[in-house]
Design a protein around this motif. Structure first.
Motif, PDB file in Angstrom:
ATOM      1  N   LEU A  61      34.216  27.853  28.934  1.00  0.00           N
ATOM      2  CA  LEU A  61      34.645  29.243  29.124  1.00  0.00           C
ATOM      3  C   LEU A  61      34.622  29.631  30.602  1.00  0.00           C
ATOM      4  O   LEU A  61      35.521  30.342  31.073  1.00  0.00           O
ATOM      5  CB  LEU A  61      33.758  30.178  28.305  1.00  0.00           C
ATOM      6  CG  LEU A  61      33.949  30.114  26.786  1.00  0.00           C
ATOM      7  CD1 LEU A  61      32.917  30.969  26.077  1.00  0.00           C
ATOM      8  CD2 LEU A  61      35.353  30.523  26.400  1.00  0.00           C
ATOM      9  N   GLN A  62      33.642  29.172  31.360  1.00  0.00           N
ATOM     10  CA  GLN A  62      33.597  29.451  32.798  1.00  0.00           C
ATOM     11  C   GLN A  62      34.824  28.889  33.495  1.00  0.00           C
ATOM     12  O   GLN A  62      35.438  29.544  34.344  1.00  0.00           O
ATOM     13  CB  GLN A  62      32.345  28.846  33.419  1.00  0.00           C
ATOM     14  CG  GLN A  62      31.074  29.579  33.121  1.00  0.00           C
ATOM     15  CD  GLN A  62      29.864  28.851  33.696  1.00  0.00           C
ATOM     16  OE1 GLN A  62      29.960  27.740  34.214  1.00  0.00           O
ATOM     17  NE2 GLN A  62      28.705  29.485  33.605  1.00  0.00           N
ATOM     18  N   ARG A  63      35.165  27.665  33.131  1.00  0.00           N
ATOM     19  CA  ARG A  63      36.335  27.032  33.747  1.00  0.00           C
ATOM     20  C   ARG A  63      37.610  27.801  33.416  1.00  0.00           C
ATOM     21  O   ARG A  63      38.473  28.000  34.276  1.00  0.00           O
ATOM     22  CB  ARG A  63      36.449  25.580  33.264  1.00  0.00           C
ATOM     23  CG  ARG A  63      37.510  24.792  34.015  1.00  0.00           C
ATOM     24  CD  ARG A  63      37.547  23.317  33.625  1.00  0.00           C
ATOM     25  NE  ARG A  63      36.246  22.683  33.780  1.00  0.00           N
ATOM     26  CZ  ARG A  63      35.558  22.115  32.775  1.00  0.00           C
ATOM     27  NH1 ARG A  63      36.053  22.101  31.566  1.00  0.00           N
ATOM     28  NH2 ARG A  63      34.393  21.545  32.999  1.00  0.00           N
ATOM     29  N   GLU A  64      37.716  28.268  32.163  1.00  0.00           N
ATOM     30  CA  GLU A  64      38.908  29.018  31.768  1.00  0.00           C
ATOM     31  C   GLU A  64      39.001  30.361  32.495  1.00  0.00           C
ATOM     32  O   GLU A  64      40.091  30.798  32.858  1.00  0.00           O
ATOM     33  CB  GLU A  64      38.918  29.237  30.250  1.00  0.00           C
ATOM     34  CG  GLU A  64      39.119  27.962  29.454  1.00  0.00           C
ATOM     35  CD  GLU A  64      40.450  27.292  29.735  1.00  0.00           C
ATOM     36  OE1 GLU A  64      41.472  28.007  29.868  1.00  0.00           O
ATOM     37  OE2 GLU A  64      40.475  26.044  29.826  1.00  0.00           O
ATOM     38  N   VAL A  65      37.861  31.016  32.713  1.00  0.00           N
ATOM     39  CA  VAL A  65      37.866  32.275  33.467  1.00  0.00           C
ATOM     40  C   VAL A  65      38.272  32.013  34.914  1.00  0.00           C
ATOM     41  O   VAL A  65      39.048  32.779  35.502  1.00  0.00           O
ATOM     42  CB  VAL A  65      36.476  32.965  33.388  1.00  0.00           C
ATOM     43  CG1 VAL A  65      36.354  34.065  34.425  1.00  0.00           C
ATOM     44  CG2 VAL A  65      36.265  33.528  32.003  1.00  0.00           C
ATOM     45  N   GLN A  66      37.789  30.924  35.494  1.00  0.00           N
ATOM     46  CA  GLN A  66      38.147  30.596  36.871  1.00  0.00           C
ATOM     47  C   GLN A  66      39.636  30.288  37.012  1.00  0.00           C
ATOM     48  O   GLN A  66      40.235  30.544  38.055  1.00  0.00           O
ATOM     49  CB  GLN A  66      37.320  29.400  37.357  1.00  0.00           C
ATOM     50  CG  GLN A  66      35.860  29.728  37.567  1.00  0.00           C
ATOM     51  CD  GLN A  66      35.026  28.486  37.857  1.00  0.00           C
ATOM     52  OE1 GLN A  66      35.502  27.357  37.750  1.00  0.00           O
ATOM     53  NE2 GLN A  66      33.759  28.703  38.222  1.00  0.00           N
ATOM     54  N   LEU A  67      40.226  29.756  35.938  1.00  0.00           N
ATOM     55  CA  LEU A  67      41.653  29.438  35.968  1.00  0.00           C
ATOM     56  C   LEU A  67      42.509  30.625  35.535  1.00  0.00           C
ATOM     57  O   LEU A  67      43.720  30.487  35.345  1.00  0.00           O
ATOM     58  CB  LEU A  67      41.939  28.231  35.063  1.00  0.00           C
ATOM     59  CG  LEU A  67      41.303  26.912  35.502  1.00  0.00           C
ATOM     60  CD1 LEU A  67      41.531  25.833  34.448  1.00  0.00           C
ATOM     61  CD2 LEU A  67      41.843  26.482  36.844  1.00  0.00           C
ATOM     62  N   VAL A  72      40.685  34.308  27.535  1.00  0.00           N
ATOM     63  CA  VAL A  72      39.229  34.260  27.649  1.00  0.00           C
ATOM     64  C   VAL A  72      38.772  35.435  28.506  1.00  0.00           C
ATOM     65  O   VAL A  72      39.216  35.608  29.636  1.00  0.00           O
ATOM     66  CB  VAL A  72      38.775  32.926  28.287  1.00  0.00           C
ATOM     67  CG1 VAL A  72      37.272  32.892  28.436  1.00  0.00           C
ATOM     68  CG2 VAL A  72      39.244  31.753  27.448  1.00  0.00           C
ATOM     69  N   SER A  73      37.861  36.232  27.952  1.00  0.00           N
ATOM     70  CA  SER A  73      37.375  37.394  28.691  1.00  0.00           C
ATOM     71  C   SER A  73      36.088  37.052  29.436  1.00  0.00           C
ATOM     72  O   SER A  73      35.362  36.129  29.070  1.00  0.00           O
ATOM     73  CB  SER A  73      37.122  38.567  27.744  1.00  0.00           C
ATOM     74  OG  SER A  73      36.032  38.270  26.893  1.00  0.00           O
ATOM     75  N   LEU A  74      35.827  37.827  30.464  1.00  0.00           N
ATOM     76  CA  LEU A  74      34.610  37.640  31.248  1.00  0.00           C
ATOM     77  C   LEU A  74      33.381  37.949  30.395  1.00  0.00           C
ATOM     78  O   LEU A  74      32.355  37.262  30.493  1.00  0.00           O
ATOM     79  CB  LEU A  74      34.651  38.531  32.490  1.00  0.00           C
ATOM     80  CG  LEU A  74      33.441  38.449  33.408  1.00  0.00           C
ATOM     81  CD1 LEU A  74      33.288  37.028  33.952  1.00  0.00           C
ATOM     82  CD2 LEU A  74      33.554  39.449  34.526  1.00  0.00           C
ATOM     83  N   GLU A  75      33.486  38.971  29.531  1.00  0.00           N
ATOM     84  CA  GLU A  75      32.359  39.339  28.668  1.00  0.00           C
ATOM     85  C   GLU A  75      31.997  38.208  27.717  1.00  0.00           C
ATOM     86  O   GLU A  75      30.821  37.901  27.509  1.00  0.00           O
ATOM     87  CB  GLU A  75      32.694  40.610  27.861  1.00  0.00           C
ATOM     88  CG  GLU A  75      32.872  41.846  28.703  1.00  0.00           C
ATOM     89  CD  GLU A  75      34.277  41.975  29.292  1.00  0.00           C
ATOM     90  OE1 GLU A  75      35.159  41.168  28.928  1.00  0.00           O
ATOM     91  OE2 GLU A  75      34.477  42.868  30.123  1.00  0.00           O
ATOM     92  N   GLN A  76      33.009  37.592  27.139  1.00  0.00           N
ATOM     93  CA  GLN A  76      32.798  36.464  26.220  1.00  0.00           C
ATOM     94  C   GLN A  76      32.112  35.309  26.957  1.00  0.00           C
ATOM     95  O   GLN A  76      31.197  34.675  26.431  1.00  0.00           O
ATOM     96  CB  GLN A  76      34.151  36.021  25.662  1.00  0.00           C
ATOM     97  CG  GLN A  76      34.099  34.870  24.700  1.00  0.00           C
ATOM     98  CD  GLN A  76      35.498  34.436  24.267  1.00  0.00           C
ATOM     99  OE1 GLN A  76      36.505  34.852  24.839  1.00  0.00           O
ATOM    100  NE2 GLN A  76      35.548  33.602  23.261  1.00  0.00           N
ATOM    101  N   THR A  77      32.526  35.077  28.170  1.00  0.00           N
ATOM    102  CA  THR A  77      31.938  34.008  28.973  1.00  0.00           C
ATOM    103  C   THR A  77      30.488  34.306  29.311  1.00  0.00           C
ATOM    104  O   THR A  77      29.619  33.434  29.208  1.00  0.00           O
ATOM    105  CB  THR A  77      32.745  33.808  30.262  1.00  0.00           C
ATOM    106  OG1 THR A  77      34.111  33.567  29.923  1.00  0.00           O
ATOM    107  CG2 THR A  77      32.218  32.652  31.071  1.00  0.00           C
TER     108      THR A  77
END
Length: 110
Positions: A61-67, A72-77
Motif C-alpha cells: 500500500l505504501q508503494r501504491e500511494v507513492q506511485l 489506494v487512499s492515504l488513510e487506508q495505508t
C-alpha cells in the motif's frame, strides 16, 4: 425424593482421573495433544505469519500511494501500517517474555 447410593467403583474413578489403579498417570499418545488443539508452536507460527502478511500488505500500500494510485487512499495505508506495527510490537513482547521465562528457568537452582 428417594436417594439411592451406589457402591463406589474405585477403578472407574481412577480411570476418569487419568490414572492407573496403582496411581501412575496413563500414557497418552503424543498425537492426542496436537489433534486436541493448537500447540504453542503452531500458534506462534500462525502469529508470525499473520504479522508478516500485514507488513507485506502495508508495504504494498505504501508503494501504491507513492506511485499516486487513485484506488489506494492515504488513510487506508496509514491504518495498514499501524496494524502491522501493533502486530510486530505484540510478537516482540511475547518473544521478550519467552526469553525472560527461559532465563529464569535456567537460573533456578536444582
Amino acid at each position: 425424593m428417594k436417594l439411592e447410593l451406589k457402591p463406589f467403583d474405585f477403578a472407574q474413578a481412577v480411570a476418569r482421573a487419568g490414572l492407573k489403579t496403582d496411581g501412575t498417570p496413563l500414557s497418552r499418545p503424543a498425537a492426542t495433544a496436537a489433534t486436541a488443539g493448537t500447540t504453542f508452536q503452531n500458534a506462534m507460527a500462525q502469529a508470525l505469519g499473520s504479522v508478516s502478511n500485514q507488513q507485506n500488505q502495508a508495504e504494498v500500500l505504501q508503494r501504491e500511494v507513492q506511485l499516486d494510485n487513485p484506488a489506494v487512499s492515504l488513510e487506508q495505508t496509514m491504518v495498514a501500517m499501524q496494524k502491522a506495527q501493533i502486530g510486530f510490537q505484540s510478537v516482540l513482547a511475547v518473544r521478550n517474555r519467552l526469553v525472560s521465562a527461559y532465563s529464569e528457568i535456567m537460573n533456578m537452582q536444582i
